[in-house]
Design an enzyme around this catalytic site. Sequence first.
Site, PDB file in Angstrom:
ATOM      1  N   CYS A  14       0.838  -1.204   0.000  1.00 40.74           N
ATOM      2  CA  CYS A  14       0.000   0.000   0.000  1.00 40.74           C
ATOM      3  C   CYS A  14       0.877   1.260   0.000  1.00 40.74           C
ATOM      4  CB  CYS A  14      -0.981  -0.032   1.160  1.00 40.74           C
ATOM      5  SG  CYS A  14      -2.333   1.163   0.965  1.00 40.74           S
ATOM      6  N   HIS A  27      -3.546  -5.444  -0.075  1.00 42.99           N
ATOM      7  CA  HIS A  27      -3.116  -5.832   1.271  1.00 42.99           C
ATOM      8  C   HIS A  27      -3.084  -7.354   1.423  1.00 42.99           C
ATOM      9  CE1 HIS A  27      -3.083  -1.910   3.385  1.00 42.99           C
ATOM     10  NE2 HIS A  27      -3.894  -1.565   2.404  1.00 42.99           N
ATOM     11  N   GLU A  59      -1.281  -8.949   3.420  1.00 36.26           N
ATOM     12  CA  GLU A  59      -0.981  -9.299   4.815  1.00 36.26           C
ATOM     13  C   GLU A  59      -2.239  -9.594   5.625  1.00 36.26           C
ATOM     14  OE1 GLU A  59      -2.304  -5.143   5.277  1.00 36.26           O
ATOM     15  OE2 GLU A  59      -1.223  -6.264   3.736  1.00 36.26           O
TER      16      GLU A  59
END
Length: 256
Positions: free
Chosen positions: A113, A220, A222
């Site tokens: 990001c 994202h 993660e």
Amino acid sequence: MSKPLIALSLCRWQLKDRDEGWYHLVGEKYVRAITNYGAFPFTVPALAGDLDIDTVLENVSGVIFGGSISNIHPSFYGDDSEGAGLEDRDRDATVFPLMAAAIARGIPVLGICRGIQEMNVLFGGTLHRHVHEVGGRLDHREVDAEDDVCYAPIHNVTLTEGGILHRLHGVTQLRVNSLHGQGIDRLGEGLQVEAVAEDGQIEAISVKGAKSFAVGVQWHPEYHSKENPDYDLFISAFHKAVQDYDHSRYEWRASA
């Protein structure tokens, strides 16, 4: 044998309107993207000019530059207009020299990001301040909902054939989440486009000729990465590069 250490960049925010209200922060999901894969975080405060880059990079085997509610101040990419009020100049001044030094040393680097935007600006690129105001672009900002809805895959990206992500995933398209207001405008020199959204917005890049893993993604991966096979594969690829670098450091020290 000890776990690999992965540097994790922090943001600097004043949570309360008083001098003692300054905090160095990072989202837990970035911590879990390290600990869930057998490594340990080495947090890097946003110290700007006081950062000791050698101390950080001599002790870690990878670096993650994660997302943030803050934006890069436009002065870092030659835009003289005022910021939008969500800048973190201390993080900016910390991240750019740290990222440059890590890539130069061949330490694996992952940008997520804000991290992909930092990578692009580091290499001389520019950013769209408001992607949703660019003609033909989608609104890539998060929806006002619970995290499981905000972080749900919402649009496709097309992977560059022969690129790092294409070779890793073995497909030409992935479905990813989207939670960003800014995005890449002019691509930085020495960078390779790895993925593009349906509206033409660049969503992933890599550093050409890098000695190790040096990739940034706008989505994202993660977020609950172990529950999404595509995200898990990508995060695992970064950790594989971390392990390889960590082993090379250990072998060098053992022979010294």
